[in-house]
Design an enzyme around this catalytic site. Structure first.
Site, PDB file in Angstrom:
ATOM      1  N   SER A   1      -5.793  -8.080   9.370  1.00  0.00           N
ATOM      2  CA  SER A   1      -7.932  -7.607  10.021  1.00  0.00           C
ATOM      3  C   SER A   1      -8.305  -8.880   8.759  1.00  0.00           C
ATOM      4  CB  SER A   1      -8.700  -6.584  10.297  1.00  0.00           C
ATOM      5  OG  SER A   1      -9.095  -6.122   8.875  1.00  0.00           O
ATOM      6  N   ASN A  19      -2.700 -12.784  15.463  1.00  0.00           N
ATOM      7  CA  ASN A  19      -2.790 -12.309  15.656  1.00  0.00           C
ATOM      8  C   ASN A  19      -3.906 -12.234  17.317  1.00  0.00           C
ATOM      9  OD1 ASN A  19      -5.203 -10.539  15.758  1.00  0.00           O
ATOM     10  ND2 ASN A  19      -5.033 -10.132  13.758  1.00  0.00           N
ATOM     11  N   HIS A  71       0.746  -1.204  -0.129  1.00  0.00           N
ATOM     12  CA  HIS A  71      -0.043  -0.081   0.004  1.00  0.00           C
ATOM     13  C   HIS A  71       0.771   1.491  -0.224  1.00  0.00           C
ATOM     14  CE1 HIS A  71      -3.690  -2.413   1.749  1.00  0.00           C
ATOM     15  NE2 HIS A  71      -3.788  -2.578   0.458  1.00  0.00           N
ATOM     16  N   GLY A 127      -0.434 -10.088  12.499  1.00  0.00           N
ATOM     17  CA  GLY A 127      -1.085  -8.678  12.472  1.00  0.00           C
ATOM     18  C   GLY A 127      -1.899  -7.968  11.600  1.00  0.00           C
TER      19      GLY A 127
HETATM   20  C1  BJW Z   1      -2.267  -7.184  16.977  1.00  0.00           C
HETATM   21  C2  BJW Z   1      -1.775  -7.147  17.394  1.00  0.00           C
HETATM   22  C3  BJW Z   1      -0.783  -7.413  17.858  1.00  0.00           C
HETATM   23  C4  BJW Z   1      -3.263  -5.188  17.321  1.00  0.00           C
HETATM   24  N1  BJW Z   1       0.305  -8.281  17.266  1.00  0.00           N
HETATM   25  N2  BJW Z   1      -1.352  -8.201  15.925  1.00  0.00           N
HETATM   26  C5  BJW Z   1     -13.265  -7.897  -2.751  1.00  0.00           C
HETATM   27  C6  BJW Z   1     -14.174  -8.354  -1.748  1.00  0.00           C
HETATM   28  C7  BJW Z   1     -14.377  -6.322  -0.950  1.00  0.00           C
HETATM   29  C8  BJW Z   1     -14.169  -5.903  -1.359  1.00  0.00           C
HETATM   30  C9  BJW Z   1     -12.796  -5.550  -2.674  1.00  0.00           C
HETATM   31  C10 BJW Z   1     -12.685  -6.164  -2.904  1.00  0.00           C
HETATM   32  N3  BJW Z   1     -11.544  -6.285  -3.490  1.00  0.00           N
HETATM   33  C11 BJW Z   1     -11.319  -4.436  -3.865  1.00  0.00           C
HETATM   34  C12 BJW Z   1     -12.183  -5.007  -3.003  1.00  0.00           C
HETATM   35  C13 BJW Z   1     -12.376  -3.064  -2.311  1.00  0.00           C
HETATM   36  C14 BJW Z   1     -11.642  -2.085  -1.143  1.00  0.00           C
HETATM   37  C15 BJW Z   1     -11.541  -3.071  -0.638  1.00  0.00           C
HETATM   38  O1  BJW Z   1     -10.761  -4.756   0.089  1.00  0.00           O
HETATM   39  N4  BJW Z   1     -12.888  -2.725   0.684  1.00  0.00           N
HETATM   40  C16 BJW Z   1     -12.629  -3.633   2.012  1.00  0.00           C
HETATM   41  C17 BJW Z   1     -12.592  -2.769   3.353  1.00  0.00           C
HETATM   42  C18 BJW Z   1     -14.239  -3.925   2.199  1.00  0.00           C
HETATM   43  N5  BJW Z   1      -9.792  -2.403  -2.083  1.00  0.00           N
HETATM   44  C19 BJW Z   1      -9.650  -1.370  -2.586  1.00  0.00           C
HETATM   45  O2  BJW Z   1     -10.445  -0.918  -2.986  1.00  0.00           O
HETATM   46  C20 BJW Z   1      -8.258  -2.239  -3.049  1.00  0.00           C
HETATM   47  N6  BJW Z   1      -8.136  -1.944  -4.646  1.00  0.00           N
HETATM   48  C21 BJW Z   1      -8.430  -2.339  -4.910  1.00  0.00           C
HETATM   49  O3  BJW Z   1      -8.858  -3.626  -5.099  1.00  0.00           O
HETATM   50  O4  BJW Z   1      -8.617  -1.727  -6.686  1.00  0.00           O
HETATM   51  C22 BJW Z   1      -8.866  -2.352  -7.668  1.00  0.00           C
HETATM   52  C23 BJW Z   1      -8.995  -1.662  -8.567  1.00  0.00           C
HETATM   53  C24 BJW Z   1      -8.479  -2.745 -10.176  1.00  0.00           C
HETATM   54  C25 BJW Z   1      -8.033  -1.727 -10.815  1.00  0.00           C
HETATM   55  C26 BJW Z   1      -7.876  -0.259 -11.494  1.00  0.00           C
HETATM   56  C27 BJW Z   1      -9.292   0.288 -10.004  1.00  0.00           C
HETATM   57  C28 BJW Z   1      -9.303  -0.117  -8.995  1.00  0.00           C
HETATM   58  C29 BJW Z   1      -7.031  -1.082  -2.422  1.00  0.00           C
HETATM   59  C30 BJW Z   1      -7.228  -1.086  -1.103  1.00  0.00           C
HETATM   60  C31 BJW Z   1      -6.583  -0.373  -0.317  1.00  0.00           C
HETATM   61  C32 BJW Z   1      -6.295  -0.108   0.661  1.00  0.00           C
HETATM   62  N7  BJW Z   1      -5.394   1.350   1.663  1.00  0.00           N
HETATM   63  C33 BJW Z   1      -5.154   1.195   3.407  1.00  0.00           C
HETATM   64  C34 BJW Z   1      -4.559   3.131   3.547  1.00  0.00           C
HETATM   65  C35 BJW Z   1      -3.274   2.500   2.920  1.00  0.00           C
HETATM   66  C36 BJW Z   1      -2.819   4.545   2.861  1.00  0.00           C
HETATM   67  C37 BJW Z   1      -3.025   5.022   4.424  1.00  0.00           C
HETATM   68  O5  BJW Z   1      -2.259   4.125   5.469  1.00  0.00           O
HETATM   69  O6  BJW Z   1      -3.413   5.812   4.821  1.00  0.00           O
HETATM   70  O7  BJW Z   1      -3.977   0.033   3.425  1.00  0.00           O
HETATM   71  S1  BJW Z   1      -6.838   1.331   4.179  1.00  0.00           S
HETATM   72  C38 BJW Z   1      -5.831   0.264   5.712  1.00  0.00           C
HETATM   73  O8  BJW Z   1      -6.120  -1.083   5.694  1.00  0.00           O
HETATM   74  C39 BJW Z   1      -4.907   0.566   5.325  1.00  0.00           C
HETATM   75  C40 BJW Z   1      -3.998  -1.180   5.834  1.00  0.00           C
HETATM   76  O9  BJW Z   1      -3.583  -1.301   4.642  1.00  0.00           O
HETATM   77  C41 BJW Z   1      -5.391  -1.814   5.840  1.00  0.00           C
HETATM   78  C42 BJW Z   1      -5.492  -3.336   6.379  1.00  0.00           C
HETATM   79  O10 BJW Z   1      -5.533  -2.979   7.779  1.00  0.00           O
HETATM   80  P1  BJW Z   1      -5.144  -3.554   8.892  1.00  0.00           P
HETATM   81  O11 BJW Z   1      -3.061  -3.894   8.503  1.00  0.00           O
HETATM   82  O12 BJW Z   1      -5.567  -4.866   8.389  1.00  0.00           O
HETATM   83  O13 BJW Z   1      -5.070  -3.211   9.814  1.00  0.00           O
HETATM   84  P2  BJW Z   1      -6.142  -3.506  11.046  1.00  0.00           P
HETATM   85  O14 BJW Z   1      -6.426  -2.266  11.080  1.00  0.00           O
HETATM   86  O15 BJW Z   1      -7.921  -3.953  10.340  1.00  0.00           O
HETATM   87  O16 BJW Z   1      -6.262  -4.849  11.386  1.00  0.00           O
HETATM   88  C43 BJW Z   1      -5.106  -4.894  12.754  1.00  0.00           C
HETATM   89  C44 BJW Z   1      -5.287  -5.857  13.191  1.00  0.00           C
HETATM   90  O17 BJW Z   1      -4.325  -6.329  14.227  1.00  0.00           O
HETATM   91  C45 BJW Z   1      -6.964  -6.061  13.813  1.00  0.00           C
HETATM   92  O18 BJW Z   1      -6.932  -7.537  13.771  1.00  0.00           O
HETATM   93  C46 BJW Z   1      -5.789  -6.264  15.204  1.00  0.00           C
HETATM   94  O19 BJW Z   1      -6.744  -7.839  16.792  1.00  0.00           O
HETATM   95  C47 BJW Z   1      -4.258  -6.648  15.516  1.00  0.00           C
HETATM   96  N8  BJW Z   1      -3.713  -6.716  16.139  1.00  0.00           N
HETATM   97  N9  BJW Z   1      -1.902  -5.698  17.885  1.00  0.00           N
HETATM   98  C48 BJW Z   1      -0.760  -8.908  16.197  1.00  0.00           C
HETATM   99  N10 BJW Z   1       0.369  -6.658  18.987  1.00  0.00           N
END
Ligand code: BJW
Ligand code: ZN
Length: 245
Positions: A189, A213, A117, A187
């Site tokens: 979701s 996780n 990302h 780590g």
């Molecule tokens: C611990 C801990 C400890 C706590 N040890 N663990 C299929 C199905 C449904 C929807 C879609 C799909 N395909 C695409 C989509 C749409 C969308 C999407 O997925 N939406 C969902 C919300 C449903 N995806 C997109 O739009 C993506 N693009 C795309 O698909 O493009 C298609 C396309 C093709 C061709 C042309 C045009 C388009 C892009 C996704 C971009 C995500 N961006 C972000 C922001 C990045 C910039 C920024 O930082 O500001 O990325 S959103 C945010 O979420 C960030 C993260 O990388 C991402 C994931 O979050 P993460 O890392 O999992 O964090 P959390 O908070 O969710 O979880 C933390 C975990 O840690 C928890 O589980 C805790 O329990 C755990 N934890 N302490 C270990 N000590």
């Protein structure tokens, strides 16, 4: 700790190991996760701000969020989870894919990172004027919103927002990396795609797949193993030798 022995047995025979990390790996460093209790900024969720539409509507608001995060992250240091992965990255059979934009894996010295990302420390022209993306580690930034030095238009963070495509080269490297012996999802979701699909792709290639996780995710049921404990506690207990690769 449940599952650690079983995972170490798999690692003992693994030549190729791929790890994908999410925000939880940086939680012990003090970086808020997106969907945890501290995930809100003001009243906004990531889904409200990490979109091209939010930036078009109110670039200053979006930049205030990124500037706040940049200042916070600038004070954070890698934790034992980052350090274990950095050590593993000396092995040619290892690949780290991170969804995190914070740069803490780089700060720990990890080699060959695939940044799924992007990076919060990279800026690029919002109008794609042709200037190459540039690094800017100043936190706070002196002027918000920052400007493109090429055309004077708005600059944007060098990250991937919802609705934006993942870089083709990144997807190709991930396609190769999911073909491995052990795939760890650490780590995250596992709700944001396409990143969340990589563990399933790895399982389809025959990899042993595990999640680390403290709270098992919905995705864990489709994996071979879930270790319900923090990354910074589990990773230092894992043993993977560089000698086999
Ligand atoms: C611990 C801990 C400890 C706590 N040890 N663990 C299929 C199905 C449904 C929807 C879609 C799909 N395909 C695409 C989509 C749409 C969308 C999407 O997925 N939406 C969902 C919300 C449903 N995806 C997109 O739009 C993506 N693009 C795309 O698909 O493009 C298609 C396309 C093709 C061709 C042309 C045009 C388009 C892009 C996704 C971009 C995500 N961006 C972000 C922001 C990045 C910039 C920024 O930082 O500001 O990325 S959103 C945010 O979420 C960030 C993260 O990388 C991402 C994931 O979050 P993460 O890392 O999992 O964090 P959390 O908070 O969710 O979880 C933390 C975990 O840690 C928890 O589980 C805790 O329990 C755990 N934890 N302490 C270990 N000590
Ligand atoms: Zn420009």
């Amino acid at each position: 700790m449940d599952g650690v022995t079983a995972l170490n047995e798999r690692l003992a025979n693994a030549r190729r190991v791929t790890v994908m990390t999410g925000a939880g790996v940086s939680a012990a460093s003090g970086v808020p996760t997106f969907r945890g209790a501290d995930g809100l900024w003001r009243t906004f969720r990531a889904e409200d701000l990490a979109t091209p539409e939010a930036f078009d509507r109110d670039p200053l608001l979006v930049w205030e969020w990124y500037d706040w995060r940049r200042k916070l992250i600038a004070e954070c240091r890698p934790n034992p989870a980052h350090e274990v992965l950095a050590a593993w990255s000396a092995n040619a059979g290892f690949t780290l894919i991170t969804q995190n934009v914070d740069g803490l894996h780089e700060a720990a010295g990890t080699r060959g990172i695939i940044r799924f990302h992007g990076s919060i420390w990279e800026l690029r022209c919002a109008d794609a004027c042709g200037l190459a993306p540039w690094q800017d580690r100043r936190a706070p930034l002196p002027v918000l919103p920052p400007r493109c030095p090429g055309c004077g238009g708005l600059a944007r963070p060098g990250v991937v927002w919802f609705g934006e495509a993942i870089d083709r080269g990144v997807l190709m490297r991930c396609g190769a990396a999911v073909s491995c012996d052990v795939f760890l999802s650490v780590g995250t979701s596992s709700i944001v795609y396409p990143a969340a699909g990589l563990a399933h792709a790895a399982r389809d290639t025959g990899a042993f797949t595990a999640e680390i996780n403290p709270t098992a995710t919905d995705a864990a049921a489709a994996l071979d193993l879930a270790i319900a404990a923090p990354a910074e506690k589990v990773l230092p207990l894992l043993r993977w030798s560089a000698l086999k690769a």
